[in-house]
Scaffold this active site. Structure first.
Site, PDB file in Angstrom:
ATOM      1  N   ASP A  38     -49.846 -31.845 -17.854  1.00  0.00           N
ATOM      2  CA  ASP A  38     -50.965 -31.346 -17.225  1.00  0.00           C
ATOM      3  C   ASP A  38     -52.062 -31.215 -18.336  1.00  0.00           C
ATOM      4  O   ASP A  38     -51.983 -30.946 -19.456  1.00  0.00           O
ATOM      5  CB  ASP A  38     -50.325 -30.101 -16.780  1.00  0.00           C
ATOM      6  N   TYR A  66     -39.971 -28.535 -24.611  1.00  0.00           N
ATOM      7  CA  TYR A  66     -41.479 -27.674 -24.380  1.00  0.00           C
ATOM      8  C   TYR A  66     -41.039 -26.083 -25.094  1.00  0.00           C
ATOM      9  O   TYR A  66     -40.206 -25.727 -25.002  1.00  0.00           O
ATOM     10  CB  TYR A  66     -41.605 -27.480 -23.168  1.00  0.00           C
ATOM     11  N   ARG A 172     -43.666 -25.522 -14.626  1.00  0.00           N
ATOM     12  CA  ARG A 172     -44.468 -24.614 -13.771  1.00  0.00           C
ATOM     13  C   ARG A 172     -43.470 -23.801 -12.838  1.00  0.00           C
ATOM     14  O   ARG A 172     -43.464 -22.716 -12.384  1.00  0.00           O
ATOM     15  CB  ARG A 172     -45.630 -24.939 -13.130  1.00  0.00           C
TER      16      ARG A 172
END
Length: 288
Positions: A38, A66, A172
């Site tokens: 993103d 991540y 997300r």
């Protein structure tokens, strides 16, 4: 210039724009990436150059790691800090031990709904296009896999955790689901991809380093380290570069991609099927 660069993508730039900058810096004809980050996210972005653009689908399949910073008590329409706040909820009841337990619940097969602001397609159109036009659509749930997840810091309203997950996982959506299970709402405040397979943040290179000529170019063979290999005879080489399959001897895993090599180079990608026949999926190098 056939190969792969482990780029550290900075925040506030699209993956496409980052690739185009590398393409310009190195003056290559083709460039692409293996897994979108993103715009607000930073970290490892594998950039494939020239003939290596043909192996991006195999690199995209690698697991990702991540570091996530989430903000409790706030939900946005994009599920990250760049979006418009659509809900606020009290988070004072969220405790560290509870969060440890909740994170563990996500390990394994996990069904999630992609964010409406995402490139996931419905009827051939990216979901974000519907969202931007105010058209209400339902994203289809998808199964992803969480290999491991670990709480790093609990300082409400901020929480940091590390997650290793399969391709196609939307962090997300994970954060939005985590907020709901914790009895509040949450959004992603910061996101950093620290690894794609064995390509790590520590080994990544910034655009400045690349522009100064200080970078490592992984060969196609090095980039596909995770695929089994098969060394071609002269006859098999001839057939492979012409896209023709052949019967093989030996114990090669079936129905998974295989590197077909000669003189240390990957000539093609194949798959062994019924009757030990090697089917040629992609030709990467010419006969010369």
């Amino acid at each position: 210039m056939d190969g792969v660069i482990n780029l550290y993508k900075p925040a506030d730039i699209t993956s496409h724009r980052a690739v185009q900058k590398i393409r310009t810096i190195l003056n290559v004809k083709k460039a692409g990436h293996a897994g979108t980050l993103d715009p607000f996210a930073e970290g490892v972005l594998l950039v494939c150059l020239d003939r290596a653009t043909r192996i991006s689908e195999y690199l995209t399949a690698l697991p990702k790691e991540y570091i996530v910073e989430m903000l409790l008590g706030v939900r946005t329409d994009t599920y990250d800090i760049t979006g418009t706040v659509v809900e606020r909820r009290d988070y004072s009841s969220v405790k560290e031990e509870e969060l440890h337990s909740l994170l563990k619940q996500f390990v394994g097969l996990y069904r999630q709904v992609p964010p409406i602001y995402s490139a996931k397609k419905k009827r051939g159109i990216p979901l974000y296009r519907y969202a931007r036009k105010g058209i209400a659509v339902e994203a289809e749930p998808q199964d992803v896999f969480i290999h491991e997840i670990e709480l790093l810091d609990f300082s409400p309203p901020l929480v940091r955790f590390k997650v290793r997950c399969s391709r196609g996982t939307y962090i997300r959506s994970l954060v939005d689901d985590l907020g709901e299970r914790a009895g509040t709402v949450a959004t992603v405040r910061r996101l950093k991809r620290t690894a794609v397979g064995e390509f790590t943040e520590e080994d990544s290179m910034t655009m400045e380093m690349i522009s100064e000529g200080r970078y490592r170019l992984y060969t196609i063979d090095e980039a596909l380290y995770f695929l089994p290999e098969y060394r071609l005879s002269e006859r098999e080489l001839y057939l492979a570069v012409h896209g023709t399959g052949f019967r093989i001897e030996g114990d090669i895993p079936r129905n998974i991609p295989v590197r077909l090599k000669t003189d240390g180079r990957v000539v093609a990608i194949g798959t062994v099927g019924e009757g030990n026949v090697m089917k040629i999926n992609k030709v990467l190098l010419s006969e010369d």
